[in-house]
Design a protein around this motif. Structure first.
Motif, PDB file in Angstrom:
ATOM      1  N   ARG A   1      -6.745  -1.905   3.438  1.00  0.00           N
ATOM      2  CA  ARG A   1      -6.402  -0.116   2.618  1.00  0.00           C
ATOM      3  C   ARG A   1      -7.245  -0.757   0.545  1.00  0.00           C
ATOM      4  O   ARG A   1      -6.918  -1.586   0.241  1.00  0.00           O
ATOM      5  N   SER A   2      -7.190   0.975   0.543  1.00  0.00           N
ATOM      6  CA  SER A   2      -7.719   0.146  -1.273  1.00  0.00           C
ATOM      7  C   SER A   2      -6.404  -0.028  -1.933  1.00  0.00           C
ATOM      8  O   SER A   2      -6.156   0.828  -2.116  1.00  0.00           O
TER       9      SER A   2
ATOM     10  N   ASN B   1      -1.648  -5.043   2.629  1.00  0.00           N
ATOM     11  CA  ASN B   1      -2.275  -5.955   2.699  1.00  0.00           C
ATOM     12  C   ASN B   1      -1.867  -7.470   2.655  1.00  0.00           C
ATOM     13  O   ASN B   1      -1.372  -7.452   1.638  1.00  0.00           O
TER      14      ASN B   1
ATOM     15  N   VAL C   1       0.843  -1.301   0.364  1.00  0.00           N
ATOM     16  CA  VAL C   1      -0.234   0.120  -0.018  1.00  0.00           C
ATOM     17  C   VAL C   1       1.079   1.544   0.021  1.00  0.00           C
ATOM     18  O   VAL C   1       1.614   1.690   0.897  1.00  0.00           O
TER      19      VAL C   1
END
Length: 564
Positions: A334-335, A249, A239
Motif C-alpha cells: 500500500r502507499s 507493508n 498502514v
C-alpha cells in the motif's frame, strides 16, 4: 521443505565452528554454570562466552587497561556487558528504578540506552552476574535473545501512546518478540538455578542449531522512520487509514554490518515486497525467520545474514518459498511515506488527551548524575517510560494539568534543555565503542561531543547551524549506530582514523556511499567544507544534505580512498 542450498541437510561436522558449538551446547547450556563458579579467573573459560551471547551477555575487558595489564603479566580486567530484552522499549517507572538500583550495585559503567531500544549494563563482574539476572527477573525483565544467533529484541517505532493504531502496533511487536525468543530451559537453569527439566526438543522453532546469524525485526509507523526500517532483516511498515491499523507493508533483507576486508561484505537496504493483514504479523515474522533458519549460510559466517541469503538465492526464489509456507501470495504493498528517521523531541499529545515528553540522551549514556536526575523526577511524576531507537527517553501518561509542574521539575533538575536540544545533536547517533567493545577500532561515544562541536562550527560557517543533518559514528564497520543510512557517517578503522560515508537520506531510505577511507579529524573537516559550502549556496527549499549530494552528483567527484 525445499532443499535448495540448505546447509541443514549436511553433516554438522562440515559446518562452521560456531554451528558445531551450538550443536553440542545442549540447547545453550555448555559449561556456563561451571565457568561461573571458577574463582581463578574473571572470565568464563573456553567457548562458553559465545553461548552466553544467546543469554544477552558479552564477555569483555577494559581495553584502556589492557596493555598495562599485559606488561605486568596480569589477566585482563574481564567484565561483562548485559543487554536487556525490552520489546518496544516500554518500561514502568518501577522497572526503571529497578534498573537504576541494579546498575548501581552491579554495573561499573552506568546505563546505556541502545539503538535497539533497550538498556545495556557495562562493567559487570562475573561473581555478580547471577545476582543481576535474578534482580532483573524480580522487576519483570530478562535478557534472553538480546544477543546471539536468534531473533534480537523486536523494536517498535513511534510512541505507542499517540493513538489507538500506535498501541496496536506496540502490542503486535511484543507478541512477536515473545513468539520468536528461544524457549530453552538453559536460561532459568543457569541464572535462576531452577530445574524446569528436559533437554529434548526444547526449541520447536529454532532446533539445536538456532539461526545462522542474528535476525532483526522492526515495526515502523509512518511518517516517522525512527527505527530505520530498511536496515532490518524484516521490517513491518504500518498502514493506517483514518486512525485504523489495516496491516503492514513488508520489507526484507536489510542489514548494516560489513567487513572492510571483504569485497563480498556490504550493507543492504530491505526491499518492500507486499502487504499483510495486521493480525498475521507475529506468525509471518516466524515464517520469514524460519526460511532464513533453513537456508542461511552455515559455512561462511560472514555471509550468514539474511541479506546474503536473499542475494544468493534470489528474491523470486524467496517469494516462491514464502508463498509455499504461507499458503498464499502477498497482497500488493500500500502507499505510505516517511518524513524523517529521528525522534520528535519535546511534548506530544495522544488521542486520549494524555501528554508525553521525549528527552534527548547523548549517545544513550545515562551516567551517575543523569541517572539520579531521572530517578528523582520519577519519584514525583510520570507513569511509564519508553526507550527509543535513537537512544532517547520518553516520559509518558501525563495529564495536561501536570505539564507545567513537570516542566518546572525538569528545570530544577537541569533536564529541561533535553526537550529542545541542539538540532544537530538530536540527529546524531553513536555506538559505545572503546573501551569496552571488543570489536571497536576507534572511539565513538567518547568522541561524539568533540565531533558534534566541530561539525556544528563547520556548518555555522555556511549558515547551516540550525539545519539538521543525520550524523552517525561507530567505532568499527559493524553498524550498531546504523551508519550506512546516515547523510554523514564515520566508521572506525584505527585510533583516530575513520571511513567517511556520505549521501544517505534524511528519511532513512538510501544507503550512504564510501567517500574517503582512513580520514582523520582534519581531513574529515577538509572534505566536508566544500560540500557544505555548495549545499548552502545551491540547495532547494526544504532539500536535505544527502539528497543535494546525490542530485548534484557531488559524490562522484571524490574517488573513495582504498581501505586496506
Amino acid at each position: 521443505m525445499s532443499d535448495r542450498h540448505s546447509d541443514l541437510s549436511q553433516p554438522v561436522e562440515t559446518l562452521h565452528d560456531s554451528e558445531q558449538l551450538k550443536a553440542r551446547s545442549r540447547y545453550l547450556r555448555g559449561d556456563i554454570a561451571k565457568g561461573l563458579e571458577d574463582s581463578l579467573t574473571g572470565a568464563v573459560p573456553g567457548d562458553d562466552p559465545l553461548l552466553m551471547k544467546f543469554h544477552g551477555i558479552y564477555q569483555q575487558d577494559d581495553r584502556d587497561r589492557r596493555a598495562d595489564r599485559r606488561r605486568r603479566h596480569l589477566e585482563p580486567v574481564y567484565q561483562f556487558m548485559v543487554r536487556l530484552r525490552i520489546p518496544g522499549g516500554l518500561l514502568t517507572k518501577q522497572q526503571w528504578w529497578g534498573i537504576d538500583a541494579l546498575s548501581r550495585r552491579y554495573a561499573e559503567r552506568g546505563i546505556r540506552v541502545t539503538t535497539r531500544q533497550t538498556v545495556q549494563l557495562h562493567g559487570v563482574r562475573k561473581p555478580h552476574l547471577r545476582g543481576l539476572m535474578q534482580g532483573l527477573r524480580k522487576i519483570g525483565l530478562d535478557t534472553i535473545a538480546a544477543c546471539g544467533d536468534d531473533s534480537r529484541g523486536v523494536v517498535c517505532g513511534a510512541n505507542p501512546f499517540l493513538s489507538r493504531a500506535h498501541r496496536r502496533v506496540a502490542e503486535l511487536a511484543r507478541t512477536t518478540s515473545d513468539r520468536l525468543i528461544p524457549k530453552t530451559n538453559a536460561y532459568p537453569e543457569i541464572w535462576y538455578q531452577e530445574s524446569p527439566g528436559g533437554e529434548s526438543n526444547e526449541e520447536p522453532v529454532y532446533g539445536e542449531l538456532y539461526l545462522p546469524r542474528k535476525f532483526k525485526v522492526g515495526y515502523a509507523i509512518p511518517p516517522v522512520n525512527d527505527i530505520d526500517v530498511y536496515g532490518q532483516d524484516l521490517g513491518l511498515i504500518a498502514v493506517v487509514d483514518n486512525g485504523r491499523l489495516l496491516g503492514f507493508n513488508v520489507c526484507v533483507g536489510g542489514g548494516m554490518g560489513q567487513l572492510d576486508s571483504r569485497e563480498d561484505s556490504y550493507p543492504r537496504l530491505a526491499e518492500e515486497i507486499g502487504f499483510i493483514e495486521a493480525d498475521e504479523a507475529p506468525a509471518f515474522s516466524e515464517t520469514v525467520m524460519s526460511i532464513q533458519r533453513d537456508f542461511g549460510d552455515r559455512r561462511d559466517r560472514h555471509r550468514a545474514r539474511f541479506k546474503y541469503t536473499l542475494d544468493r538465492l534470489g528474491m523470486d526464489w524467496f517469494l516462491k518459498e514464502l508463498t509455499s509456507r504461507r499458503g498464499r501470495p502477498l497482497e500488493p504493498a500500500r502507499s505510505q511515506r516517511f518524513e524523517h528517521n529521528g525522534d520528535r523531541l519535546g511534548w506530544q499529545r495522544g488521542d486520549d488527551g494524555l501528554w508525553h515528553a521525549t528527552l534527548y540522551i547523548e549517545s544513550g549514556r545515562v551516567d551517575d548524575a543523569l541517572r539520579a536526575q531521572i530517578s528523582g523526577l520519577l519519584e514525583q511524576y510520570g507513569g511509564q517510560l519508553r526507550l527509543t531507537t535513537n537512544q532517547n527517553l520518553q516520559l509518558t501518561h501525563l495529564e495536561e494539568h501536570e505539564i507545567q509542574t513537570v516542566h518546572y521539575r525538569l528545570e530544577d533538575l537541569g533536564l529541561a534543555w533535553r526537550l529542545t536540544p541542539d538540532t544537530q545533536a538530536a540527529h546524531t547517533l553513536s555506538c559505545v565503542a572503546l573501551p569496552t567493545c571488543g570489536l571497536a577500532m576507534a572511539e565513538a561515544e567518547r568522541y561524539t561531543p568533540r565531533l558534534l562541536d566541530l561539525f556544528q562550527r563547520l556548518k555555522g560557517q555556511y549558515g547551516l547551524a540550525d539545519l539538521p543533518i543525520s550524523l552517525r559514528l561507530t567505532g568499527c564497520p559493524n553498524g550498531c549506530a546504523r551508519p550506512y543510512l546516515g547523510e554523514v557517517a564515520l566508521t572506525g578503522r584505527a585510533p583516530g582514523l575513520y571511513n567517511l560515508y556520505l549521501g544517505g537520506s534524511f528519511q532513512g531510505g538510501r544507503l550512504a556511499r564510501l567517500y574517503a577511507g582512513n580520514v582523520d579529524e582534519a581531513r574529515f573537516l577538509e572534505l566536508l567544507a566544500p560540500l557544505l559550502e555548495s549545499f548552502a549556496r545551491d540547495r532547494n527549499d526544504g532539500e536535505h544534505f544527502g539528497d543535494f549530494l546525490i542530485r548534484w552528483r557531488l559524490l562522484d567527484d571524490q574517488p573513495a580512498t582504498p581501505t586496506p
